[in-house]
Scaffold this motif. Structure first.
Motif, PDB file in Angstrom:
ATOM      1  N   LEU A   7       0.864  -1.183   0.000  1.00  0.00           N
ATOM      2  CA  LEU A   7       0.000   0.000   0.000  1.00  0.00           C
ATOM      3  C   LEU A   7       0.898   1.230   0.000  1.00  0.00           C
ATOM      4  O   LEU A   7       1.654   1.449   0.952  1.00  0.00           O
ATOM      5  CB  LEU A   7      -0.909  -0.009   1.213  1.00  0.00           C
ATOM      6  CG  LEU A   7      -1.754  -1.278   1.388  1.00  0.00           C
ATOM      7  CD1 LEU A   7      -2.472  -1.255   2.722  1.00  0.00           C
ATOM      8  CD2 LEU A   7      -2.737  -1.432   0.249  1.00  0.00           C
ATOM      9  N   CYS A   8       0.827   2.009  -1.063  1.00  0.00           N
ATOM     10  CA  CYS A   8       1.765   3.121  -1.243  1.00  0.00           C
ATOM     11  C   CYS A   8       1.061   4.468  -1.087  1.00  0.00           C
ATOM     12  O   CYS A   8       0.148   4.794  -1.857  1.00  0.00           O
ATOM     13  CB  CYS A   8       2.410   3.047  -2.616  1.00  0.00           C
ATOM     14  SG  CYS A   8       3.405   1.574  -2.899  1.00  0.00           S
ATOM     15  N   SER A   9       1.479   5.235  -0.123  1.00  0.00           N
ATOM     16  CA  SER A   9       0.947   6.586   0.044  1.00  0.00           C
ATOM     17  C   SER A   9       1.587   7.509  -0.983  1.00  0.00           C
ATOM     18  O   SER A   9       2.800   7.460  -1.197  1.00  0.00           O
ATOM     19  CB  SER A   9       1.233   7.104   1.447  1.00  0.00           C
ATOM     20  OG  SER A   9       0.628   6.295   2.422  1.00  0.00           O
ATOM     21  N   THR A  10       0.777   8.337  -1.613  1.00  0.00           N
ATOM     22  CA  THR A  10       1.269   9.273  -2.616  1.00  0.00           C
ATOM     23  C   THR A  10       1.038  10.709  -2.145  1.00  0.00           C
ATOM     24  O   THR A  10       0.243  10.945  -1.226  1.00  0.00           O
ATOM     25  CB  THR A  10       0.562   9.044  -3.959  1.00  0.00           C
ATOM     26  OG1 THR A  10      -0.858   9.101  -3.758  1.00  0.00           O
ATOM     27  CG2 THR A  10       0.936   7.678  -4.532  1.00  0.00           C
ATOM     28  N   PRO A  11       1.705  11.685  -2.752  1.00  0.00           N
ATOM     29  CA  PRO A  11       1.562  13.075  -2.308  1.00  0.00           C
ATOM     30  C   PRO A  11       0.116  13.550  -2.340  1.00  0.00           C
ATOM     31  O   PRO A  11      -0.672  13.134  -3.208  1.00  0.00           O
ATOM     32  CB  PRO A  11       2.420  13.849  -3.314  1.00  0.00           C
ATOM     33  CG  PRO A  11       3.442  12.868  -3.772  1.00  0.00           C
ATOM     34  CD  PRO A  11       2.722  11.556  -3.822  1.00  0.00           C
ATOM     35  N   ILE A  12      -0.231  14.429  -1.419  1.00  0.00           N
ATOM     36  CA  ILE A  12      -1.582  14.993  -1.383  1.00  0.00           C
ATOM     37  C   ILE A  12      -1.646  16.308  -2.155  1.00  0.00           C
ATOM     38  O   ILE A  12      -2.673  16.988  -2.146  1.00  0.00           O
ATOM     39  CB  ILE A  12      -2.073  15.200   0.069  1.00  0.00           C
ATOM     40  CG1 ILE A  12      -1.129  16.133   0.845  1.00  0.00           C
ATOM     41  CG2 ILE A  12      -2.210  13.863   0.775  1.00  0.00           C
ATOM     42  CD1 ILE A  12      -1.618  16.460   2.252  1.00  0.00           C
ATOM     43  N   GLY A  13      -0.555  16.637  -2.836  1.00  0.00           N
ATOM     44  CA  GLY A  13      -0.564  17.865  -3.641  1.00  0.00           C
ATOM     45  C   GLY A  13       0.800  18.285  -4.135  1.00  0.00           C
ATOM     46  O   GLY A  13       0.959  18.731  -5.268  1.00  0.00           O
ATOM     47  N   ASN A  14       1.810  18.132  -3.308  1.00  0.00           N
ATOM     48  CA  ASN A  14       3.156  18.593  -3.645  1.00  0.00           C
ATOM     49  C   ASN A  14       4.031  17.403  -4.004  1.00  0.00           C
ATOM     50  O   ASN A  14       4.314  16.552  -3.154  1.00  0.00           O
ATOM     51  CB  ASN A  14       3.742  19.350  -2.449  1.00  0.00           C
ATOM     52  CG  ASN A  14       5.012  20.086  -2.797  1.00  0.00           C
ATOM     53  OD1 ASN A  14       5.832  19.613  -3.580  1.00  0.00           O
ATOM     54  ND2 ASN A  14       5.192  21.263  -2.207  1.00  0.00           N
ATOM     55  N   LEU A  15       4.488  17.336  -5.251  1.00  0.00           N
ATOM     56  CA  LEU A  15       5.308  16.205  -5.685  1.00  0.00           C
ATOM     57  C   LEU A  15       6.656  16.156  -4.985  1.00  0.00           C
ATOM     58  O   LEU A  15       7.336  15.137  -5.018  1.00  0.00           O
ATOM     59  CB  LEU A  15       5.511  16.253  -7.202  1.00  0.00           C
ATOM     60  CG  LEU A  15       4.282  15.922  -8.046  1.00  0.00           C
ATOM     61  CD1 LEU A  15       4.633  15.966  -9.525  1.00  0.00           C
ATOM     62  CD2 LEU A  15       3.719  14.561  -7.681  1.00  0.00           C
ATOM     63  N   GLY A  16       7.033  17.248  -4.341  1.00  0.00           N
ATOM     64  CA  GLY A  16       8.262  17.246  -3.559  1.00  0.00           C
ATOM     65  C   GLY A  16       8.191  16.317  -2.370  1.00  0.00           C
ATOM     66  O   GLY A  16       9.215  15.997  -1.760  1.00  0.00           O
ATOM     67  N   GLY A 112       3.308   7.859   4.019  1.00  0.00           N
ATOM     68  CA  GLY A 112       3.635   9.141   3.400  1.00  0.00           C
ATOM     69  C   GLY A 112       2.696  10.237   3.836  1.00  0.00           C
ATOM     70  O   GLY A 112       2.094  10.165   4.916  1.00  0.00           O
ATOM     71  N   PRO A 113       2.512  11.241   2.994  1.00  0.00           N
ATOM     72  CA  PRO A 113       1.688  12.398   3.354  1.00  0.00           C
ATOM     73  C   PRO A 113       0.259  12.010   3.701  1.00  0.00           C
ATOM     74  O   PRO A 113      -0.307  11.088   3.113  1.00  0.00           O
ATOM     75  CB  PRO A 113       1.725  13.260   2.086  1.00  0.00           C
ATOM     76  CG  PRO A 113       2.960  12.831   1.366  1.00  0.00           C
ATOM     77  CD  PRO A 113       3.103  11.374   1.659  1.00  0.00           C
ATOM     78  N   SER A 114      -0.324  12.745   4.639  1.00  0.00           N
ATOM     79  CA  SER A 114      -1.700  12.488   5.067  1.00  0.00           C
ATOM     80  C   SER A 114      -2.401  13.819   5.330  1.00  0.00           C
ATOM     81  O   SER A 114      -1.926  14.615   6.148  1.00  0.00           O
ATOM     82  CB  SER A 114      -1.714  11.637   6.336  1.00  0.00           C
ATOM     83  OG  SER A 114      -2.980  11.680   6.966  1.00  0.00           O
ATOM     84  N   ALA A 115      -3.505  14.054   4.644  1.00  0.00           N
ATOM     85  CA  ALA A 115      -4.268  15.273   4.890  1.00  0.00           C
ATOM     86  C   ALA A 115      -4.828  15.295   6.307  1.00  0.00           C
ATOM     87  O   ALA A 115      -4.972  16.355   6.919  1.00  0.00           O
ATOM     88  CB  ALA A 115      -5.408  15.388   3.877  1.00  0.00           C
ATOM     89  N   VAL A 116      -5.132  14.106   6.846  1.00  0.00           N
ATOM     90  CA  VAL A 116      -5.694  14.012   8.195  1.00  0.00           C
ATOM     91  C   VAL A 116      -4.709  14.540   9.232  1.00  0.00           C
ATOM     92  O   VAL A 116      -5.024  15.446  10.014  1.00  0.00           O
ATOM     93  CB  VAL A 116      -6.086  12.557   8.533  1.00  0.00           C
ATOM     94  CG1 VAL A 116      -6.553  12.456   9.986  1.00  0.00           C
ATOM     95  CG2 VAL A 116      -7.170  12.071   7.596  1.00  0.00           C
ATOM     96  N   THR A 117      -3.509  13.971   9.254  1.00  0.00           N
ATOM     97  CA  THR A 117      -2.545  14.375  10.280  1.00  0.00           C
ATOM     98  C   THR A 117      -1.961  15.758   9.998  1.00  0.00           C
ATOM     99  O   THR A 117      -1.624  16.483  10.934  1.00  0.00           O
ATOM    100  CB  THR A 117      -1.419  13.337  10.391  1.00  0.00           C
ATOM    101  OG1 THR A 117      -0.834  13.108   9.101  1.00  0.00           O
ATOM    102  CG2 THR A 117      -1.957  12.027  10.939  1.00  0.00           C
ATOM    103  N   ALA A 118      -1.864  16.142   8.717  1.00  0.00           N
ATOM    104  CA  ALA A 118      -1.362  17.472   8.400  1.00  0.00           C
ATOM    105  C   ALA A 118      -2.318  18.546   8.909  1.00  0.00           C
ATOM    106  O   ALA A 118      -1.901  19.535   9.536  1.00  0.00           O
ATOM    107  CB  ALA A 118      -1.153  17.611   6.893  1.00  0.00           C
ATOM    108  N   ALA A 119      -3.609  18.370   8.642  1.00  0.00           N
ATOM    109  CA  ALA A 119      -4.601  19.336   9.108  1.00  0.00           C
ATOM    110  C   ALA A 119      -4.688  19.347  10.621  1.00  0.00           C
ATOM    111  O   ALA A 119      -4.814  20.409  11.250  1.00  0.00           O
ATOM    112  CB  ALA A 119      -5.966  19.011   8.498  1.00  0.00           C
TER     113      ALA A 119
END
Length: 281
Positions: A7-16, A112-119
């Motif tokens: 299961l691969c997490s991908t960027p939520i907006g920023n490819l960096g 990888g990136p998560s909108a949940v934990t970032a917010a």
């Protein structure tokens, strides 16, 4: 020997935010199953990966899960991605995981990136304990009951909202919890990222009339104030949790801490009510 589902997490907006491990994993996989192959192929081209991608979404997941299981059964390494974030979290992926379990495949994850934990992090609200509600039901009784539970929730609540539904979501939430603090995180990690702060009622006015909602929204709602010392309220909450599948002892422990009543008294009252209910059936 069965293969591996990754299961691969991908960027939520920023490819960096693409990690070296993600690139290595996608490159080494025999196949990539993707929620939207068009978006995934764009990502793969940007990071220099030529592994073939196959679509896997709500409309074809029954057939694709069989195909995925067959590939895993013959020992392949299968990567699974969604459009953004982590598979199976308010996104496709659950059926793929179940298919992998059935054939005895190894299941692992590239986080990888998560909108949940970032917010949650930028909100400034209590993050020791929180509830993730995903997207609200669109209509009817399920929506009303979910909103009522969210309005009573003492932990921080994180929700997703689509731009065409956020005005209605905020308006309905404002009817029940208008004065609660809210953070609206829009387009996280992207060029037009915005973190808005205010009350739910203010948010309903802002996003309902003052601006046109655009982009992806993550809402973080501060927890409701704890109700203290009411044994009757606590008892009702215990049986609400039991109805959702909790064990009596676990429900009593959690509710006693939340409401501020004696665990012993609450447990005795719960046993008495349960005995009375059974005696009346």
């Amino acid at each position: 020997m069965p293969g591996t589902l990754v299961l691969c997490s991908t960027p939520i907006g920023n490819l960096g935010d693409v990690s070296h491990r993600l690139v290595e994993t996608l490159s080494a996989a025999d196949v990539i199953y993707a929620e939207d192959t068009r978006r995934t192929n764009t990502l793969l081209a940007r990071i220099g990966v030529d592994t073939p991608a196959r679509s896997y979404f709500v409309g074809n997941e029954r057939a694709r899960s069989v195909e995925l299981a067959h590939r895993l059964g013959r020992g392949e390494t299968v990567a699974f991605v969604t459009d953004a974030g982590t598979p199976a979290v308010s996104d496709p992926g659950v059926s793929a995981i179940r298919a992998a379990v059935e054939v005895g495949a190894e299941i692992t994850v590239v986080p990888g990136p998560s909108a949940v934990t970032a917010a949650l992090a930028v909100s400034g609200f209590d993050a020791d304990r929180f509830v993730f509600e995903g997207f609200l039901p669109r209509r009817g009784r399920r929506r009303r009951e979910r909103l009522e539970r969210i309005a009573e929730e003492t932990r921080t609540v994180v929700l997703f909202a689509a731009p065409h539904r956020i005005a209605a979501d905020l308006a309905d939430l404002a009817d029940l919890a208008g004065e609660r603090e809210l953070v609206v995180a829009r387009e996280l990690t992207k060029r037009h990222e915005e973190v808005w702060r205010g009350t739910v009622a203010e948010a309903a006015r802002h996003w309902g009339a003052e601006v046109e909602p655009r982009g992806e929204f993550t809402l973080v709602l501060a927890g409701a104030e704890r109700r203290r010392g009411d044994l009757g309220v606590a008892l009702d909450l215990v049986f609400d949790e039991i109805a959702e599948g909790a064990r009596l002892s676990d429900a009593v422990r959690d509710v006693a801490e939340e409401v501020g009543v004696s665990r012993r008294l609450l447990y005795e009252a719960a046993l008495e009510r349960r005995s009375a209910e059974r005696g009346g059936t």
